[in-house]
Scaffold this motif. Structure first.
Motif, PDB file in Angstrom:
ATOM      1  N   ALA A 202      -0.292  11.854  49.373  1.00 43.82           N
ATOM      2  CA  ALA A 202      -0.246  13.312  49.438  1.00 43.82           C
ATOM      3  C   ALA A 202      -1.551  13.926  48.929  1.00 43.82           C
ATOM      4  CB  ALA A 202       0.942  13.837  48.631  1.00 43.82           C
ATOM      5  N   ILE A 203      -2.088  13.393  47.840  1.00 44.47           N
ATOM      6  CA  ILE A 203      -3.369  13.892  47.310  1.00 44.47           C
ATOM      7  C   ILE A 203      -4.466  13.728  48.352  1.00 44.47           C
ATOM      8  CG2 ILE A 203      -5.177  13.499  45.585  1.00 44.47           C
ATOM      9  CD1 ILE A 203      -2.976  12.689  43.621  1.00 44.47           C
ATOM     10  N   ILE A 204      -4.498  12.560  48.961  1.00 48.85           N
ATOM     11  CA  ILE A 204      -5.547  12.270  49.947  1.00 48.85           C
ATOM     12  C   ILE A 204      -5.349  13.087  51.209  1.00 48.85           C
ATOM     13  CG2 ILE A 204      -6.518  10.452  51.406  1.00 48.85           C
ATOM     14  CD1 ILE A 204      -5.681   8.516  49.046  1.00 48.85           C
ATOM     15  N   ASP A 205      -4.108  13.216  51.684  1.00 43.15           N
ATOM     16  CA  ASP A 205      -3.839  14.018  52.881  1.00 43.15           C
ATOM     17  C   ASP A 205      -4.320  15.451  52.707  1.00 43.15           C
ATOM     18  OD1 ASP A 205      -2.663  11.924  54.210  1.00 43.15           O
ATOM     19  OD2 ASP A 205      -0.602  12.566  53.857  1.00 43.15           O
ATOM     20  N   VAL A 206      -4.057  16.013  51.536  1.00 42.84           N
ATOM     21  CA  VAL A 206      -4.380  17.418  51.301  1.00 42.84           C
ATOM     22  C   VAL A 206      -5.867  17.646  51.072  1.00 42.84           C
ATOM     23  CG1 VAL A 206      -4.067  19.327  49.670  1.00 42.84           C
ATOM     24  CG2 VAL A 206      -2.093  17.990  50.414  1.00 42.84           C
ATOM     25  N   HIS A 207      -6.518  16.718  50.393  1.00 44.19           N
ATOM     26  CA  HIS A 207      -7.877  16.973  49.931  1.00 44.19           C
ATOM     27  C   HIS A 207      -8.972  16.139  50.594  1.00 44.19           C
ATOM     28  CE1 HIS A 207      -5.991  19.410  46.907  1.00 44.19           C
ATOM     29  NE2 HIS A 207      -5.286  18.386  46.495  1.00 44.19           N
ATOM     30  N   VAL A 208      -8.600  15.118  51.351  1.00 45.16           N
ATOM     31  CA  VAL A 208      -9.615  14.231  51.923  1.00 45.16           C
ATOM     32  C   VAL A 208      -9.502  14.125  53.433  1.00 45.16           C
ATOM     33  CG1 VAL A 208     -10.629  11.925  51.828  1.00 45.16           C
ATOM     34  CG2 VAL A 208      -9.573  12.886  49.794  1.00 45.16           C
ATOM     35  N   ALA A 209      -8.287  14.002  53.939  1.00 45.06           N
ATOM     36  CA  ALA A 209      -8.093  13.693  55.364  1.00 45.06           C
ATOM     37  C   ALA A 209      -8.380  14.901  56.247  1.00 45.06           C
ATOM     38  CB  ALA A 209      -6.671  13.184  55.601  1.00 45.06           C
ATOM     39  N   PRO A 211     -10.199  15.973  59.585  1.00 48.20           N
ATOM     40  CA  PRO A 211     -10.794  15.389  60.802  1.00 48.20           C
ATOM     41  C   PRO A 211     -12.228  15.840  61.037  1.00 48.20           C
ATOM     42  CG  PRO A 211      -8.573  16.172  61.249  1.00 48.20           C
ATOM     43  CD  PRO A 211      -8.933  16.664  59.880  1.00 48.20           C
ATOM     44  N   GLU A 212     -12.582  17.037  60.561  1.00 49.61           N
ATOM     45  CA  GLU A 212     -13.927  17.562  60.792  1.00 49.61           C
ATOM     46  C   GLU A 212     -14.919  17.089  59.737  1.00 49.61           C
ATOM     47  OE1 GLU A 212     -13.568  21.754  60.994  1.00 49.61           O
ATOM     48  OE2 GLU A 212     -12.314  21.750  62.802  1.00 49.61           O
ATOM     49  N   ASN A 213     -14.413  16.533  58.661  1.00 52.77           N
ATOM     50  CA  ASN A 213     -15.310  16.097  57.590  1.00 52.77           C
ATOM     51  C   ASN A 213     -14.737  14.869  56.890  1.00 52.77           C
ATOM     52  OD1 ASN A 213     -17.383  16.037  55.676  1.00 52.77           O
ATOM     53  ND2 ASN A 213     -16.329  17.475  54.311  1.00 52.77           N
ATOM     54  N   PRO A 214     -14.788  13.695  57.557  1.00 55.65           N
ATOM     55  CA  PRO A 214     -14.240  12.469  56.963  1.00 55.65           C
ATOM     56  C   PRO A 214     -14.903  12.163  55.620  1.00 55.65           C
ATOM     57  CG  PRO A 214     -14.806  12.143  59.265  1.00 55.65           C
ATOM     58  CD  PRO A 214     -15.399  13.458  58.867  1.00 55.65           C
ATOM     59  N   LYS A 215     -14.100  11.727  54.673  1.00 56.97           N
ATOM     60  CA  LYS A 215     -14.627  11.407  53.356  1.00 56.97           C
ATOM     61  C   LYS A 215     -14.042  10.116  52.840  1.00 56.97           C
ATOM     62  CE  LYS A 215     -16.319  15.358  50.739  1.00 56.97           C
ATOM     63  NZ  LYS A 215     -16.150  16.142  49.494  1.00 56.97           N
ATOM     64  N   THR A 216     -14.803   9.479  51.982  1.00 54.11           N
ATOM     65  CA  THR A 216     -14.320   8.293  51.287  1.00 54.11           C
ATOM     66  C   THR A 216     -13.599   8.735  50.016  1.00 54.11           C
ATOM     67  OG1 THR A 216     -16.128   6.924  52.121  1.00 54.11           O
ATOM     68  CG2 THR A 216     -15.016   6.156  50.142  1.00 54.11           C
ATOM     69  N   PHE A 217     -12.531   8.050  49.680  1.00 54.08           N
ATOM     70  CA  PHE A 217     -11.825   8.355  48.435  1.00 54.08           C
ATOM     71  C   PHE A 217     -11.815   7.115  47.550  1.00 54.08           C
ATOM     72  CE2 PHE A 217      -8.440   6.570  51.064  1.00 54.08           C
ATOM     73  CZ  PHE A 217      -7.778   5.727  50.179  1.00 54.08           C
ATOM     74  N   THR A 218     -11.707   7.359  46.258  1.00 56.48           N
ATOM     75  CA  THR A 218     -11.560   6.292  45.271  1.00 56.48           C
ATOM     76  C   THR A 218     -10.350   6.584  44.408  1.00 56.48           C
ATOM     77  OG1 THR A 218     -13.915   5.740  45.153  1.00 56.48           O
ATOM     78  CG2 THR A 218     -12.577   5.149  43.255  1.00 56.48           C
ATOM     79  N   LEU A 219      -9.549   5.562  44.172  1.00 59.49           N
ATOM     80  CA  LEU A 219      -8.370   5.701  43.324  1.00 59.49           C
ATOM     81  C   LEU A 219      -8.291   4.496  42.402  1.00 59.49           C
ATOM     82  CD1 LEU A 219      -4.873   6.884  44.405  1.00 59.49           C
ATOM     83  CD2 LEU A 219      -5.082   4.720  43.193  1.00 59.49           C
ATOM     84  N   VAL A 251     -11.043   8.179  55.192  1.00 56.93           N
ATOM     85  CA  VAL A 251     -10.052   8.739  56.108  1.00 56.93           C
ATOM     86  C   VAL A 251     -10.688   9.911  56.840  1.00 56.93           C
ATOM     87  CG1 VAL A 251      -8.001   8.055  54.823  1.00 56.93           C
ATOM     88  CG2 VAL A 251      -9.149  10.184  54.244  1.00 56.93           C
ATOM     89  N   GLY A 252     -10.214  10.167  58.040  1.00 58.12           N
ATOM     90  CA  GLY A 252     -10.792  11.239  58.837  1.00 58.12           C
ATOM     91  C   GLY A 252     -10.300  11.177  60.258  1.00 58.12           C
ATOM     92  N   THR A 253     -11.199  11.388  61.179  1.00 57.31           N
ATOM     93  CA  THR A 253     -10.841  11.495  62.590  1.00 57.31           C
ATOM     94  C   THR A 253     -10.149  10.254  63.127  1.00 57.31           C
ATOM     95  OG1 THR A 253     -12.786  12.891  62.878  1.00 57.31           O
ATOM     96  CG2 THR A 253     -11.720  12.081  64.871  1.00 57.31           C
ATOM     97  N   GLU A 254     -10.717   9.080  62.838  1.00 59.98           N
ATOM     98  CA  GLU A 254     -10.187   7.849  63.427  1.00 59.98           C
ATOM     99  C   GLU A 254      -9.338   7.033  62.459  1.00 59.98           C
ATOM    100  OE1 GLU A 254     -13.461   5.696  64.980  1.00 59.98           O
ATOM    101  OE2 GLU A 254     -13.989   7.219  66.465  1.00 59.98           O
ATOM    102  N   ILE A 307     -17.906  11.009  47.767  1.00 59.82           N
ATOM    103  CA  ILE A 307     -16.676  10.276  47.443  1.00 59.82           C
ATOM    104  C   ILE A 307     -15.735  11.202  46.689  1.00 59.82           C
ATOM    105  CG2 ILE A 307     -15.660   8.331  46.204  1.00 59.82           C
ATOM    106  CD1 ILE A 307     -18.230   6.807  46.588  1.00 59.82           C
ATOM    107  N   TYR A 308     -14.518  11.328  47.190  1.00 59.97           N
ATOM    108  CA  TYR A 308     -13.513  12.157  46.530  1.00 59.97           C
ATOM    109  C   TYR A 308     -12.743  11.292  45.544  1.00 59.97           C
ATOM    110  CZ  TYR A 308      -9.543  15.248  45.718  1.00 59.97           C
ATOM    111  OH  TYR A 308      -8.591  16.033  45.132  1.00 59.97           O
ATOM    112  N   PHE A 309     -12.700  11.737  44.293  1.00 61.45           N
ATOM    113  CA  PHE A 309     -11.949  10.986  43.278  1.00 61.45           C
ATOM    114  C   PHE A 309     -10.485  11.367  43.387  1.00 61.45           C
ATOM    115  CE2 PHE A 309     -10.376  10.586  38.814  1.00 61.45           C
ATOM    116  CZ  PHE A 309     -10.291   9.205  38.848  1.00 61.45           C
TER     117      PHE A 309
END
Length: 383
Positions: A202-209, A211-219, A251-254, A307-309
């Motif tokens: 849920a955190i990643i879906d809301v703040h990282v995923a 499609p227009e700006n794919p980002k790497t996340f770290t957990l 996570v992002g477009t693909e 990278i999104y923490f």
């Protein structure tokens, strides 16, 4: 209290930030007695839907009070409610002790308290701590993690971090575990990993995923080393004895983050760390490096704008909080206060040991988005 601290000398000293050590100078711990002009039931009746800032009034010191030389490493507050009930708050410095150490300290205290009341024979031996962790894992002089905490309670609001508790019932956890299966032949994930997986997704879906700006996340997820090393370290080993399981992806477009695949990645990361625990005492310098790896990875992620923490996850499940009987009976609720550390998630078993309370700390704007996520909204609808 005197009998308690004879078993835990480091907690009576003061932390020296320059030398990363404890001055065991017997300056003492803080013990505060307070009166609360409300009934305990007034607090408990709101626990599923109240501002956790209320709990901050029950703790004995500012949450950021740990780096000045006069700051105690252990503070306790006993609050007496008008109905005759009590709340006991324990603040323990994470500079020198993790929750396993703090829980062992509480166990020592409960035994000493019941001995004073005559409920336990004085010949009953309580826990003795092992204080040789520094010889097993020599000091690396690593920089401390940025906590974002202030020293004053009055300044907590400037962080704009809120803490909210989400309750996962036994049936909801079973449902999530089924959803998280990769296929019909795969094993069910653990209760803890299922809850961490849902919250993390849920955190990643809301703040990282995006499609227009794919980002790497770290957990990161903390893993207790005790009883997992060879030979096993005892439960009463004093210190911060944990490794961090790290999940990093884009996570992002693909790349769509599916619950099953995310939980699988998290579970594999934890398994890798558990396997490493079995070797860490026999690897010498290489083994010691494993302990600092998680800290270095986190510092790197925090400094990288790409990278999104996504958070630091810690499970306090299976710790015997609800067995902590000081002579008045066992606790009816265990909680944490409002901790102003962004994207921190702590899991605690409910009193029955079947459900899980997830304490989630987030930026207040992010929290509004988080609670609107379909999976989280579904949890809230059950309350």
């Amino acid at each position: 209290m005197l009998k308690l601290f004879t078993h835990s000398k480091p907690k009576k000293g003061r932390y020296c930030i320059e030398s990363h050590s404890v001055d065991c100078s017997d300056q003492g711990a803080d013990f505060v007695e307070a009166k609360v002009d409300v009934k305990l039931d007034d607090l408990l009746s709101q626990r599923l839907n109240f501002k956790t800032e209320v709990l901050d009034d029950l703790i004995p010191c500012p949450l950021g009070a740990l780096d000045e030389f006069n700051d105690p490493l252990l503070s306790v507050q006993v609050s007496a409610f008008s109905c005759g009930g009590f709340a006991i708050a324990v603040c323990s410095s994470h500079r020198i002790a993790d929750m396993s150490t703090t829980m062992s300290l509480i166990n020592v205290w409960t035994i000493a308290a019941k001995q004073e009341l005559g409920y336990i024979d004085e010949t009953c031996l309580s826990i003795s701590f092992n204080f040789d962790s520094s010889s097993l894992f020599p000091l690396k002089m690593l920089p401390g993690l940025p906590s974002g905490l202030s020293r004053d309670k009055e300044n907590i609001e400037v962080h704009k971090i809120v803490t909210k508790m989400f309750y996962f019932s036994k049936s909801k956890i079973s449902s999530i575990r089924e959803r998280a299966r990769l296929d019909d032949s795969s094993m069910l994930c653990t209760r803890v990993q299922s809850v961490f997986g849902l919250i993390g997704k849920a955190i990643i879906d809301v703040h990282v995923a995006n499609p227009e700006n794919p980002k790497t996340f770290t957990l990161l997820q903390a893993v207790n080393m005790r009883k997992r090393t060879v030979p096993p370290l005892p439960q009463n080993q004093f210190g911060n004895l944990y490794l961090t399981a790290i999940v990093q992806s884009e996570v992002g477009t693909e790349r769509v983050l599916a619950l099953g695949s995310f939980v699988d990645c998290l579970s594999k990361a934890v398994k890798g760390v558990v396997d490493a625990c079995g070797m860490i005492l026999s690897l010498g310098e290489e083994g010691q490096t494993m302990i600092s790896q998680g800290t270095c990875e986190l510092m790197k992620s925090l400094s990288d704008p790409n990278i999104y923490f996504a958070g630091t996850f810690s499970s306090w499940c299976k710790f015997p909080f609800y067995e902590a009987d000081f002579g008045w009976g066992k606790p009816i609720w265990v909680s944490i206060p409002n901790v102003p550390m962004k994207n921190t998630v702590v899991l605690i078993d409910d009193k029955a040991g079947e459900g899980i309370e997830a304490w989630v700390c987030m930026d207040e704007n992010d929290m509004q988005k988080f609670i609107q996520h379909s999976d989280i909204a579904d949890i809230l609808s059950e309350l």
